[in-house]
Design an enzyme around this catalytic site. Structure first.
Site, PDB file in Angstrom:
ATOM      1  CD  GLU A 104      -3.079   3.499  -5.250  1.00 13.07           C
ATOM      2  OE1 GLU A 104      -4.129   2.977  -5.669  1.00 13.07           O
ATOM      3  OE2 GLU A 104      -2.142   2.849  -4.805  1.00 13.07           O
ATOM      4  CG  HIS A 120      -3.403  -0.521  -6.821  1.00 12.68           C
ATOM      5  ND1 HIS A 120      -3.778   0.149  -5.679  1.00 12.68           N
ATOM      6  CD2 HIS A 120      -3.344  -1.839  -6.474  1.00 12.68           C
ATOM      7  CE1 HIS A 120      -3.934  -0.708  -4.691  1.00 12.68           C
ATOM      8  NE2 HIS A 120      -3.679  -1.926  -5.136  1.00 12.68           N
ATOM      9  NE  ARG A 128      -4.342  -1.228   0.090  1.00 11.00           N
ATOM     10  CZ  ARG A 128      -4.476  -2.273  -0.742  1.00 11.00           C
ATOM     11  NH1 ARG A 128      -3.499  -2.576  -1.590  1.00 11.00           N
ATOM     12  NH2 ARG A 128      -5.572  -2.985  -0.760  1.00 11.00           N
TER      13      ARG A 128
END
Ligand code: NAP
Ligand code: GLV
Ligand code: GLV
Length: 323
Positions: free
Chosen positions: A265, A283, A236
């Site tokens: 993000e 991602h 993450r």
């Protein structure tokens, strides 16, 4: 027949499985729905299927008093207020295991790309800059024979470590607990966090995002790393202090970074985007057709079980079944 809100269209298999038995409302936008749109969708529903981009907080959870399950289309579930859901007796589920090998593959793709300057080379070729083989052209770092440092020896961390055997790497790992499997499978050595930072040539993060792992790699940690080391993050974005990473990469404190996840993000640090010693992907850790299909099936199985009053197979707050 129960009612379900799905915050984005998932692969068909899930839709078919769910529509056979229940009413399904799907948010059809291409971008993540706003909080208001999620709340409006959840209202009066029995089940919520959401993505890691959807913050599922108290307000969303309270939007439907009949909510029985929150099924995340991801293995990470830091976007959900699990504590609050648990208090309300709502089961939260994720998609563990089915994506492990796919994320490990991407982690290796990133590792190889940053060390061997694949993206830089690709751009160089497309710009017509290649004038022929040259002794000093695009020299990178070797991977074979080096030390791989795994942070978080869970499912994905171990799968990444297993792949290192073929590259004849030495594997060291740090996790809160020792892990016999990783030690047996790849002769991995359990080391302290500091030791890992100092010894590894490649550091790959595989922890979930929690209060403890937030910014676990910051300026201080980056400065303990070798100047020739690379940081790979497919966990993450918030596990890494992105501003500190940018400075470290710019000042040559470490050699490079390959990132699939970002602190805010979909925003990517503007400085990072300009650096050559960075590889960035959007991602896509679990983004293979096969795996996304399996994840969709898993989500549907969890929802169908919960709506039948059965135990959801992938509950992350299974304690709700004990009370
Ligand atoms: P997992 O099996 O739960 O592994 C995570 C490991 O991290 C655990 O085994 C745990 O081991 C360790 N850990 C937890 N807190 C820690 C801490 N404070 N310090 C050190 N180690 C810690 O989960 P997984 O399936 O491998 O997935 C890992 C994460 O990858 C997910 O949570 C998600 O955020 C991310 N992910 C990203 C993508 C992508 O698309 N890029 C795809 C899938 C998953 P110990 O108990 O020994 O500490
Ligand atoms: C993706 O990031 C996941 O957690 O599954
Ligand atoms: C390179 O192509 C070589 O033959 O060494």
């Amino acid at each position: 027949m129960a009612s379900i809100f799905m915050s984005r269209r998932l692969p068909d298999i899930a839709i078919k499985m769910l529509e056979k038995e229940h009413d399904l409302e799907i948010y059809e936008g291409d971008a993540p729905p706003s909080k208001e749109e999620i709340i409006a969708g959840v209202k009066g529903k029995d089940a919520l299927i959401c993505l890691l981009t959807d913050p599922i907080d108290k307000e969303v959870i309270d939007a439907s008093p009949s909510l029985k399950i929150i099924a995340n289309y991801a293995v990470g579930y830091d976007n959900i207020d699990v504590e609050y859901a648990t208090k309300k007796g709502i089961v939260v589920t994720n998609t563990p295991g089915v994506l492990t090998e796919t994320v490990a593959d991407l982690t290796w793709a990133l590792m190889l790309s940053i060390a061997r300057r694949i993206c830089e080379g690709d751009e160089f070729m497309r710009q017509g800059k290649f004038k022929g083989w040259a002794p000093l052209l695009m020299l990178g770092g070797d991977i074979h024979g080096k030390t791989l440092g795994i942070i978080g020896a869970g499912r994905i961390g171990r799968a990444v470590a297993r792949r290192a055997i073929g590259f004849n790497m030495r594997v060291i790992y740090y996790s809160r607990h020792r892990n016999e499997e990783i030690e047996k499978e790849c002769n991995a050595k359990y080391v302290g966090f500091d030791e890992l930072l100092r010894q590894a040539d490649f550091i790959s993060l595989h922890v979930p995002l929690t209060k403890e792992t937030y910014h676990m790699i910051g300026w201080e940690e980056l400065n303990k790393m070798k100047r020739t080391a690379y940081l790979i993050n497919t966990a993450r974005g918030k596990c890494v202090d992105e501003e500190a990473l940018y400075r470290a990469l710019k000042e040559g404190i470490i050699a490079g970074a390959a990132l699939d996840v970002f602190e805010n993000e979909p925003h990517v640090h503007d400085g990072l985007k300009k650096l050559k010693n960075v590889v960035i992907t959007p991602h896509i850790g679990s983004a293979s057709l096969e795996t996304r299909t399996k994840m969709a099936e898993m989500v549907a199985e969890n929802v169908l079980a919960a709506l039948k009053g059965e135990r959801a197979p992938n509950c992350v707050n299974c304690e709700i079944y004990e009370s």
